[in-house]
Design a protein around this motif. Structure first.
Motif, short mmCIF file in Angstrom:
data_model
loop_
_atom_site.label_atom_id
_atom_site.label_comp_id
_atom_site.label_asym_id
_atom_site.label_seq_id
_atom_site.Cartn_x
_atom_site.Cartn_y
_atom_site.Cartn_z
N GLU A 249 0.82 -1.21 0.00
CA GLU A 249 0.00 0.00 0.00
C GLU A 249 0.85 1.27 0.00
O GLU A 249 1.69 1.48 0.88
CB GLU A 249 -0.91 0.01 1.22
N SER A 250 0.65 2.10 -1.05
CA SER A 250 1.28 3.43 -1.19
C SER A 250 2.80 3.39 -1.16
O SER A 250 3.44 4.41 -0.90
CB SER A 250 0.77 4.38 -0.09
N GLY B 49 -2.49 8.45 -5.84
CA GLY B 49 -3.10 8.63 -4.52
C GLY B 49 -4.22 7.67 -4.21
O GLY B 49 -4.71 7.62 -3.09
N THR C 54 -5.97 1.20 -5.49
CA THR C 54 -5.39 -0.08 -5.08
C THR C 54 -6.03 -1.26 -5.81
O THR C 54 -5.34 -2.10 -6.39
CB THR C 54 -5.54 -0.27 -3.57
N HIS D 233 -1.41 2.96 4.48
CA HIS D 233 -2.62 3.61 4.00
C HIS D 233 -2.82 4.93 4.75
O HIS D 233 -2.49 5.05 5.93
CB HIS D 233 -3.84 2.70 4.23
N TYR E 45 4.88 9.44 6.47
CA TYR E 45 4.86 8.49 5.36
C TYR E 45 6.26 7.91 5.13
O TYR E 45 6.42 6.69 4.93
CB TYR E 45 4.37 9.18 4.08
N PRO F 14 1.53 8.16 -2.50
CA PRO F 14 0.62 8.40 -1.38
C PRO F 14 -0.28 9.60 -1.60
O PRO F 14 0.13 10.60 -2.21
CB PRO F 14 1.57 8.65 -0.21
#
Length: 655
Positions: A306-307, A345, A348, A468, A495, A530
């Motif tokens: 994720e991201s 952004g 997913t 996330h 992040y 992200p």
């Protein structure tokens, strides 16, 4: 105008009704004229007020598309390309609510509250996911746990209080106005009230009919679509955020109503499909000559992180040190490269859709925001590589350390052929490591557990959750960058620490796999950059392609896979590249993907990357690339929403 409450018409005479004859009564004809005048003025005023309200609602919703709503209210209140058409549709909705409730001010309060809610959700979604509100987003209403985890509880509470206050305020204003100006219902005789009720029914029926037509906005010849198109607006289908900003919220919402997921290719037929399948079955047979590899006893692990991204690829954002040094070093030692994500952004589920099916979202209609929800879940079965692995002795297991309802994954995974879906409720380890969600260490541990618990080799498809959004307030040791404003730097620091932890845990995970006797191969990739972390201006500074590129790694715990300098690659190519790297015989569908990869290694909406790693438009593709793309579209259409003439051959073993 429409149905305001009326007092009883047969109430006893008041003292004034029995006054002495010395009083001078008002002539009856004059009294009737006054009543009629009042009725006309009241009706016109109420109708004008609903129209004004529809205009204000439209402007407020348009303003929610921009970071600075007040600026929009000052500069775009009268120049939206389809303003009149948008106001007309909102007016239909306002009249419907008034006709249903029979209370003007209550209706306006309800409309205002809904407008505030939708506008706030649109602004929040744009901020968090870089995507506006779509009609398909109503599915999130069935996932309140996700919504509450994504949005701070204080904002939710404040929003609820504000909505109640708006409705209560509208009712209070209506009550005060009714005290000074008698409502229409109080001046109508019985026959007039009956006519008013009939009018309300007519308005409800007509309004519902008009809204039903609007819901079919993308049907050929739709009158609402014709009206909007006649204004000269341009649909920006390659970027929905821009589409909403340039054409208005109402137009953007209508553009994303239900639609056939993919245009039927010209000449689509069984015969045309069979010609293409025969072509690639023969090509697969040639490619498979001499291939001696096998996956029959090999675990295959796909990890959507994720991201996960590489901030070093950005020119305008600089971290003091590389947050992902282990992954960066690994990419130089094994098969790896840059993946072109179909979103910035968010998105997913679309990335995993591409990786598992080999079908590119770029070839779907732009209104298909999420292929899982709008397409795959509606089929009992859906062609994917999962079924191939199941047929070849693997146990397909999907793992997601969060709610099972997101993106209709239970239905989607079942249709694809997964035999088990492990969510946060079934995971053996559920640590959070200081973060908001179950961490990557726990997720990787679940993969190891599935490998050890199954007698057969597994296809483990992991979608992580650690990185996330929202990012604020998670870690005590952020990695702060330069090149972004202070408010974004704080989020970027959180992040940065998150992906640094992913980098550490992924390296540990691979170390554990090295010590296991079972052969295992891993495909690891980030799904998108992200949200929240970088300002909107970053996309303009860095460019569309750079802000859609994330790392991918293909690794084996056996002999190292040869590193290549690959052009930017789409997720649809991950599994074919894995088969090639391990010298495994491929099905004809992978031969078609290989042919496409040689010409167009990456695709996004309106963006193609050619074999020279250059960004080009479709019109700039070579004749060979156009032919490969034509074959691909035909088979993708056939496998997704077509007749599936090709499924048995394309996912079968080539002779």
């Amino acid at each position: 105008m429409l149905g305001l409450r009326r007092r009883a018409v047969d109430e006893p005479a008041s003292a004034s009704d029995t006054a002495p004859e010395t009083s001078t009564p008002m002539p009856a004809s004059r009294s009737r004229r006054q009543v009629l005048t009042h009725q006309i003025v009241t009706s016109v005023a109420a109708l004008a007020l609903t129209l004004l309200w529809a205009y204000l609602v439209t402007i407020v919703l348009d303003a929610s598309n921009f970071p600075s709503p007040l600026h929009v209210l000052r500069t775009r209140a009268f120049d939206s390309p389809a303003l009149a058409e948008s106001v007309a549709l909102v007016w239909v909705l306002v009249l419907l609510v008034v006709a249903l409730t029979g209370r003007l001010w209550l209706s306006l309060g309800i409309v205002t509250a809904v407008t505030a809610l939708v506008g706030a959700v649109n602004t929040t979604k744009l901020e968090l996911r870089n995507d506006p509100v779509y009609p398909s987003d109503v599915t999130f209403l069935s996932q309140p746990s996700f919504l509450f985890e994504m949005v701070p509880k204080s904002k939710v509470a404040l929003g609820a209080v504000a909505l109640v206050a708006v409705v209560a305020g509208a009712v209070l204003v209506g009550w005060l106005i009714a005290k000074a100006f008698p409502s229409l219902g109080r001046t109508l005789p019985r026959r007039g009230l009956l006519g008013l009720r009939i009018l309300r029914v007519v308005v409800v029926v007509v309004s519902l009919g008009l809204l039903h037509v609007a819901n079919n906005f993308n049907d050929p010849g739709n009158p609402w679509r014709t009206a909007f198109d006649s204004t000269g607006l341009r649909w920006r289908d390659w970027d929905q955020r821009v589409n909403y900003q340039r054409n208005g919220f109402v137009a953007g919402l209508l553009f994303n109503t239900h639609i056939t997921a993919m245009a039927e290719p010209r000449g689509y037929s069984r015969a045309a499909v069979e010609r293409i399948t025969a072509k690639y079955a023969a090509r697969a047979a040639v490619m498979n000559r001499g291939r001696t590899g096998t996956l029959d006893k090999t675990n295959v692990v796909t990890i959507l992180s994720e991201s996960f991204s590489n901030p070093a690829w950005l020119k305008t954002v600089k971290f003091g040190s590389d947050p992902i040094p282990r992954t960066t070093a690994l990419m130089r030692r094994t098969l790896s490269g840059k993946m072109l994500a179909p979103g910035y952004g968010s998105g997913t589920a679309n990335v995993e859709f591409e990786a598992l099916t080999g079908q590119s979202k770029s070839q779907l209609k732009p209104q298909i925001a999420t292929a899982y929800e709008q397409m795959v879940q509606h089929y009992k079965t859906f062609p994917s590589a999962v079924q191939w692995f199941l047929d070849h002795g693997h146990t397909p297991v999907a793992i997601h350390p969060f709610s099972p309802r997101m993106y209709a994954r239970p239905e989607v995974y079942d249709a694809m052929g997964f035999t088990r879906f492990v969510t946060k409720d079934e995971m053996k380890v559920k640590a959070r490591g200081g973060g908001r969600f179950i961490d990557d260490a726990s997720a990787f541990e679940e993969v190891l557990s599935q490998i050890s618990d199954n007698d057969r080799p597994v296809l483990a498809h992991l979608v992580t959750m650690q990185n996330h959004m929202p990012y604020g307030g998670q870690y005590d040791d952020p990695i702060l960058p330069s090149g972004v404003p202070a408010n974004f730097a704080r989020l970027a620091g959180q992040y940065g620490r998150g992906i640094a932890r992913t980098d550490d845990e992924f390296a540990r995970f691979l170390d554990k796999l090295k010590k296991q006797p079972e052969p295992t191969v891993v495909i690891f990739y980030g799904d998108h950059l992200p949200p929240q972390v970088y300002p909107e201006s970053l996309v303009k500074r860095e460019g569309l392609r750079t802000t859609h590129e994330t790392p991918f790694v293909i690794w084996s715990n056996g002999a190292p896979l040869k590193h290549e300098d690959l052009p930017t690659t789409s997720p649809i190519q991950f599994l074919p590249k894995l088969f090639d790297a391990l010298d495994v015989p491929i099905p004809p569908w992978f031969a078609l993907l290989d042919d496409l990869d040689k010409q167009i290694p990456a695709m996004d909406a309106g963006l193609y990357v050619n074999a020279q790693n250059q960004t080009v438009k479709e019109s700039q593709l070579t004749p060979q690339a156009k032919q490969a793309l034509s074959d691909y579209r035909t088979i993708m259409y056939d496998l997704s929403i077509g007749k599936r003439y090709s499924e048995k051959v394309m996912y079968g073993d080539a002779d």
